[in-house]
Design a protein around this motif. Structure first.
Motif, PDB file in Angstrom:
ATOM      1  N   UNK A  29      71.442  74.817   3.117  1.00  0.00           N
ATOM      2  CA  UNK A  29      70.714  74.678   4.226  1.00  0.00           C
ATOM      3  C   UNK A  29      71.091  73.342   5.089  1.00  0.00           C
ATOM      4  N   UNK A  30      71.076  72.286   4.210  1.00  0.00           N
ATOM      5  CA  UNK A  30      71.391  70.997   4.785  1.00  0.00           C
ATOM      6  C   UNK A  30      72.856  71.107   4.927  1.00  0.00           C
ATOM      7  N   UNK A  31      73.813  71.499   4.277  1.00  0.00           N
ATOM      8  CA  UNK A  31      75.141  71.636   4.654  1.00  0.00           C
ATOM      9  C   UNK A  31      75.388  72.416   5.943  1.00  0.00           C
ATOM     10  N   UNK A  32      74.887  73.612   5.875  1.00  0.00           N
ATOM     11  CA  UNK A  32      75.085  74.111   7.297  1.00  0.00           C
ATOM     12  C   UNK A  32      74.559  73.609   8.495  1.00  0.00           C
ATOM     13  N   UNK A  63      85.183  71.651   5.287  1.00  0.00           N
ATOM     14  CA  UNK A  63      85.492  71.608   3.801  1.00  0.00           C
ATOM     15  C   UNK A  63      84.839  70.212   3.522  1.00  0.00           C
ATOM     16  N   UNK A  64      85.111  69.396   4.259  1.00  0.00           N
ATOM     17  CA  UNK A  64      84.637  67.866   4.026  1.00  0.00           C
ATOM     18  C   UNK A  64      83.206  67.810   3.832  1.00  0.00           C
ATOM     19  N   UNK A  65      82.359  68.480   4.698  1.00  0.00           N
ATOM     20  CA  UNK A  65      81.043  68.457   4.508  1.00  0.00           C
ATOM     21  C   UNK A  65      80.536  69.012   3.394  1.00  0.00           C
ATOM     22  N   UNK A 113      78.461  68.475  -2.158  1.00  0.00           N
ATOM     23  CA  UNK A 113      78.199  68.837  -3.449  1.00  0.00           C
ATOM     24  C   UNK A 113      78.468  67.836  -4.506  1.00  0.00           C
ATOM     25  N   UNK A 114      79.610  66.921  -4.313  1.00  0.00           N
ATOM     26  CA  UNK A 114      79.835  65.953  -5.105  1.00  0.00           C
ATOM     27  C   UNK A 114      79.183  64.488  -4.822  1.00  0.00           C
ATOM     28  N   UNK A 115      78.718  64.236  -3.718  1.00  0.00           N
ATOM     29  CA  UNK A 115      78.080  62.803  -3.493  1.00  0.00           C
ATOM     30  C   UNK A 115      76.692  62.925  -3.517  1.00  0.00           C
ATOM     31  N   UNK A 116      76.076  64.112  -3.051  1.00  0.00           N
ATOM     32  CA  UNK A 116      74.755  64.214  -2.847  1.00  0.00           C
ATOM     33  C   UNK A 116      74.006  65.450  -3.821  1.00  0.00           C
ATOM     34  N   UNK A 117      73.557  65.165  -4.909  1.00  0.00           N
ATOM     35  CA  UNK A 117      73.089  66.146  -5.792  1.00  0.00           C
ATOM     36  C   UNK A 117      72.194  66.872  -5.649  1.00  0.00           C
ATOM     37  N   UNK A 118      71.372  66.392  -4.330  1.00  0.00           N
ATOM     38  CA  UNK A 118      70.088  67.080  -3.700  1.00  0.00           C
ATOM     39  C   UNK A 118      70.432  67.867  -2.641  1.00  0.00           C
ATOM     40  N   UNK A 150      85.356  60.078   8.910  1.00  0.00           N
ATOM     41  CA  UNK A 150      84.791  60.585   7.516  1.00  0.00           C
ATOM     42  C   UNK A 150      84.132  59.498   6.737  1.00  0.00           C
ATOM     43  N   UNK A 151      84.446  58.156   7.261  1.00  0.00           N
ATOM     44  CA  UNK A 151      83.695  56.938   6.797  1.00  0.00           C
ATOM     45  C   UNK A 151      82.352  57.211   7.114  1.00  0.00           C
ATOM     46  N   UNK A 152      81.865  57.655   8.441  1.00  0.00           N
ATOM     47  CA  UNK A 152      80.497  57.837   8.761  1.00  0.00           C
ATOM     48  C   UNK A 152      79.948  58.958   7.924  1.00  0.00           C
ATOM     49  N   UNK A 153      80.781  59.942   7.686  1.00  0.00           N
ATOM     50  CA  UNK A 153      80.083  61.214   7.107  1.00  0.00           C
ATOM     51  C   UNK A 153      79.691  60.806   5.605  1.00  0.00           C
ATOM     52  N   UNK A 154      80.834  60.017   4.963  1.00  0.00           N
ATOM     53  CA  UNK A 154      80.473  59.570   3.840  1.00  0.00           C
ATOM     54  C   UNK A 154      79.201  58.928   3.623  1.00  0.00           C
ATOM     55  N   UNK A 155      79.001  57.915   4.690  1.00  0.00           N
ATOM     56  CA  UNK A 155      77.731  56.831   4.639  1.00  0.00           C
ATOM     57  C   UNK A 155      76.305  57.841   4.861  1.00  0.00           C
TER      58      UNK A 155
END
Length: 312
Positions: A159-162, A143-145, A150-155, A270-275
């Motif tokens: 497929x990228x999420x998965x 759910x974090x990914x 969806x909110x931070x990267x509009x592009x 989660x900081x690394x994921x956000x970055x």
């Protein structure tokens, strides 16, 4: 409460040491991101794997604990997601900021919980932490990914999420640890011991890198995107999880173990994921700083209140 406070003090002293070492530049600043990457891709997954694989879950009232945890995660995640509408309407948070609000509200630092459980509880306490980690590490990371993409990267696309989910090292380590528990072959014992040594290093290194990533100045500038996830993670979630667990019949020491799982602050990974995915990493670091500092006082408070409630 004083005994609990003193028992978790070494954990926070190690976090403070990490911050101090970075401030005095004993280690070059360029080395810390490398240590974070080492932890994220190798040390944390190794610790997670050996903890889940070797944990003794026998004798635990796991049905009630897992039911309470599942409901608490769903309610917290859904409730936090619904906050986006008023936050956007009144201009209180940007989409990027909300991705970090969500992450820091639902993630939890299982490795800090392991370190504290090892210090103040019998081995059964660490087993409960491992059980909680095994149960929630996959859905929380998924759910974090999704939310960050969806909110931070509009592009971002599905497929990228998965792909990001499939390559998440914590998810892979968790699934591997769970799967190998049920296979007859097991893990070659020298390999298991090797990962155990890595896991011991992961706890200390992880706490140091948490401290190195903290930003105390942000605690002096409280604003809603920082305060909101602090309240959700350190107040609302522990109250919700402990109440649900008690309603499902979890009692005694096991309720205390569950309270510890609920009371720890958000995870630094989660900081690394956000970055990596274009989220608001600066806000994530700010919230983590405030949560970690506040948890020094809220963890003993949650454990004391839970013990008092459990005693009747």
């Amino acid at each position: 409460m004083t005994a609990t406070f003193e028992s978790i003090l070494p954990i926070f002293l190690l976090i403070a040491a990490g911050h101090f070492l970075r401030r005095i530049k004993l280690v070059d600043d360029a080395a810390w991101p490398g240590l974070e990457q080492l932890g994220y891709w190798f040390l944390y997954p190794a610790l997670l794997f050996v903890t889940i694989y070797n944990a003794d879950f026998s004798g635990l009232e796991w049905n009630g604990m897992l039911a309470a945890l599942a409901i608490a995660i769903v309610v917290t995640g859904a409730g936090t997601a619904l906050l986006w509408l008023p936050l956007r309407r009144f201009g209180l948070a940007t989409a990027g900021e909300f991705s970090s609000i969500f992450q820091t509200s639902v993630r939890w630092n299982g490795f800090m919980a392991l370190a504290i459980a090892d210090k103040i509880f019998p081995p059964e306490g660490a087993a409960v932490v491992a059980l909680m980690m095994a149960f929630i590490i996959v859905p929380i990371n998924v759910e974090s990914v999704i939310v960050v993409c969806r909110f931070a990267d509009r592009d971002a696309n599905w497929s990228r999420m998965l792909r990001t989910i499939a390559l998440n090292p914590l998810i892979l380590a968790s699934l591997a640890g769970l799967s190998l528990r049920f296979l007859p072959i097991g893990v070659y014992e020298p390999f298991n011991q090797t990962l155990g040594l890595v896991g011991r290093a992961a706890l200390g290194m992880g706490l140091l890198t948490i401290g190195a990533g903290l930003r105390p100045a942000d605690a002096l500038r409280p604003r809603l995107p920082v305060v909101l996830p602090v309240v959700i993670k350190l107040v609302v979630f522990p109250a919700l999880l402990v109440s649900l667990a008690a309603a499902f019949g979890v009692a005694g020491p096991q309720l205390q173990y569950l309270a510890l799982c609920a009371a720890v602050p958000t995870a630094m990974n989660g900081y690394l994921l956000a970055r990596q995915l274009g989220g608001d990493a600066e806000l994530y670091a700010a919230v983590t700083t405030v949560q970690t500092a506040a948890a020094f006082f809220t963890i003993p408070a949650v454990l004391a209140l839970t013990a008092y409630a459990a005693s009747g």
